[in-house]
Design an enzyme around this catalytic site. Sequence first.
Site, mmCIF file in Angstrom:
data_model
loop_
_atom_site.group_PDB
_atom_site.id
_atom_site.type_symbol
_atom_site.label_atom_id
_atom_site.label_comp_id
_atom_site.label_asym_id
_atom_site.label_seq_id
_atom_site.Cartn_x
_atom_site.Cartn_y
_atom_site.Cartn_z
ATOM 1 N N HIS A 18 -36.887 -32.796 -101.495
ATOM 2 C CA HIS A 18 -38.251 -33.111 -101.097
ATOM 3 C C HIS A 18 -38.449 -34.621 -100.938
ATOM 4 O O HIS A 18 -39.260 -35.053 -100.111
ATOM 5 C CB HIS A 18 -39.251 -32.559 -102.125
ATOM 6 C CG HIS A 18 -39.410 -31.075 -102.058
ATOM 7 N ND1 HIS A 18 -40.630 -30.462 -101.862
ATOM 8 C CD2 HIS A 18 -38.502 -30.070 -102.131
ATOM 9 C CE1 HIS A 18 -40.468 -29.143 -101.834
ATOM 10 N NE2 HIS A 18 -39.186 -28.897 -102.008
ATOM 11 N N ASP B 8 -46.806 -33.555 -101.369
ATOM 12 C CA ASP B 8 -45.927 -32.395 -101.308
ATOM 13 C C ASP B 8 -46.702 -31.170 -101.791
ATOM 14 O O ASP B 8 -47.360 -31.227 -102.845
ATOM 15 C CB ASP B 8 -44.730 -32.651 -102.238
ATOM 16 C CG ASP B 8 -43.458 -32.007 -101.745
ATOM 17 O OD1 ASP B 8 -43.557 -30.984 -101.062
ATOM 18 O OD2 ASP B 8 -42.378 -32.533 -102.057
ATOM 19 N N GLN C 78 -24.715 -37.891 -96.469
ATOM 20 C CA GLN C 78 -24.478 -36.724 -95.605
ATOM 21 C C GLN C 78 -24.611 -37.027 -94.111
ATOM 22 O O GLN C 78 -23.788 -36.566 -93.319
ATOM 23 C CB GLN C 78 -25.411 -35.577 -95.991
ATOM 24 C CG GLN C 78 -25.172 -34.314 -95.170
ATOM 25 C CD GLN C 78 -25.620 -33.070 -95.887
ATOM 26 O OE1 GLN C 78 -25.004 -32.659 -96.861
ATOM 27 N NE2 GLN C 78 -26.675 -32.456 -95.404
ATOM 28 N N TRP D 241 -33.407 -26.572 -95.498
ATOM 29 C CA TRP D 241 -34.035 -27.081 -94.283
ATOM 30 C C TRP D 241 -33.583 -28.488 -93.930
ATOM 31 O O TRP D 241 -33.357 -28.805 -92.755
ATOM 32 C CB TRP D 241 -35.556 -27.026 -94.391
ATOM 33 C CG TRP D 241 -36.238 -27.390 -93.099
ATOM 34 C CD1 TRP D 241 -37.155 -28.377 -92.902
ATOM 35 C CD2 TRP D 241 -36.054 -26.759 -91.817
ATOM 36 N NE1 TRP D 241 -37.567 -28.408 -91.583
ATOM 37 C CE2 TRP D 241 -36.898 -27.425 -90.892
ATOM 38 C CE3 TRP D 241 -35.257 -25.707 -91.364
ATOM 39 C CZ2 TRP D 241 -36.970 -27.072 -89.543
ATOM 40 C CZ3 TRP D 241 -35.327 -25.357 -90.016
ATOM 41 C CH2 TRP D 241 -36.165 -26.038 -89.129
ATOM 42 N N ASN D 242 -33.403 -29.362 -94.921
ATOM 43 C CA ASN D 242 -32.908 -30.697 -94.615
ATOM 44 C C ASN D 242 -31.534 -30.629 -93.965
ATOM 45 O O ASN D 242 -31.279 -31.272 -92.945
ATOM 46 C CB ASN D 242 -32.833 -31.554 -95.883
ATOM 47 C CG ASN D 242 -34.195 -31.973 -96.388
ATOM 48 O OD1 ASN D 242 -35.142 -32.108 -95.621
ATOM 49 N ND2 ASN D 242 -34.310 -32.160 -97.693
ATOM 50 N N ASP E 193 -35.964 -20.535 -98.647
ATOM 51 C CA ASP E 193 -36.077 -20.434 -97.189
ATOM 52 C C ASP E 193 -34.741 -20.348 -96.482
ATOM 53 O O ASP E 193 -34.686 -20.193 -95.255
ATOM 54 C CB ASP E 193 -36.842 -21.653 -96.662
ATOM 55 C CG ASP E 193 -36.109 -22.963 -96.927
ATOM 56 O OD1 ASP E 193 -35.455 -23.079 -97.990
ATOM 57 O OD2 ASP E 193 -36.188 -23.880 -96.094
#
Length: 482
Positions: A25, A127, A357, A375-376, A396
């Site tokens: 996040h 958030d 990454q 998701w990232n 997710d």
Amino acid sequence: MGSLDEQERIKQPHVVVFPFPIQGHINPLMEFAKRLVCRNVHVTFITTQKIREKMIQAQDGVAAHVTSAFHDIRFETISDDLSPDFEETKDIGMKLDLLNKVGVLTFERLIQRLNSQGHTVSCIVYDPPLNWVPHIANKLDIPSAFFWTQSCAVYSICYHFYQGMVNEKDETENVMDVIAIPGLPQLCQSDLPSFLQPSNTGDPLLPLVMNTFSTISQATWVLGNSFDELEMREFQSMDSLIPIRTVGPLVPSAFLDGNNPQDQDVGIHLWKATNCIDWLNKKAASTVVYVSFGSLAILSNEQIKEIALGLKASRHSFLWVIRPDLNKEENNNVHDSLKDFLEETIDQGLVVSWCPQMAVLNHPSVGMFFTHCGWNSTLESLSSGLPVVTISQCSDQTTNSKYIEEVWKTGIRLNKIGKGLVGRDDVEKSIWTVMESEEGVELKKNALQWKILAKKAMVKDGSSDKNIDYFIDEVIARMVGT
């Protein structure tokens, strides 16, 4: 009448950015903060004291280097009184409860202190798990932005479930396998986020996610880390309900839009990253399999061993990120359990605890990404033009895997069978498919097209670039109106 400098200071928006303090996040919200700063917005980024300490330790303890990496973003901390359990627990619900107990009071005091220092807070970007933030914002007469860190598809799914708008049972009260939600492709129960699947009744993530929508109506804006070209139907289908404005993909600028060539890393790491670029430089183009399961995923020792054996059998070079806490078994160092594998593959692969990454995904030697499909990581693979193989774990990731394979057509999802494992043979076969087959060529072609569209969204006058400008303009308009 004040001086010109004072007038400019009054006009400059001051946005407070407050992520839930976990790596997945923090990353997108930090990238959003960077883009605000590049548009002459004053940004204060909120972390807990412990997260700040871990961040500095991961940067070799050089606080000055940490500060310089964030383009003059101001850091503030809250919750100094959090117990040690906060940083140690992997239970997101417990972490949220601990933060809420002390966060509410300390956060309000922090905002009041910032206001008293002469640069009034113009907006709070928060958030969704921190659903008490808009209450404080409204109390202090500050507009707020609900920042959704997952896909627009998952945003739509969760909202429809929260509102009771999903028909899950037929006339005989049997659970239907197919779920219909406007603007989304046909979904099977197994395509839903794990906490919404009937087989996961009692998943502790369910109330946490549903509660995030309890205060969404109090927010002035809803922002999302996606881009129009990627999820056009999904975000448009929400326009008549709770509109979401896309501002992504939020990855370091140097690897996407190029507006800031110095921005090559998110800048905040909670583990010390290994410099693996020298190792990658020695490998031929598109020959390395990159394997990483993010910052939270937990795998069993059996699953880790199956992946290891599949990698070994593939004969491809690999770079594998294995966090010390990746395996489920407590007090069992995963590196120790893979001792034989590491010795046998010393010339084939490199295992590290953490790495930068985006730099890895964009290295010419990397040919594919083996991922949990958070998701990232999903956005980073699309932004890098890399095909993927997914082993979704929770949350997710199941929905993201569905889209990767069937909608965006950039990868293969592997399903757990038998003992709930993805076996070594499937791992080996999937690597061969992506790296060596005609199907893999097509996946790579599709991934490169999404990379082009991701860049298009973030360059000058792109869809997300304009949405960020619109957001800032609206914040300024509210400042002028007060």
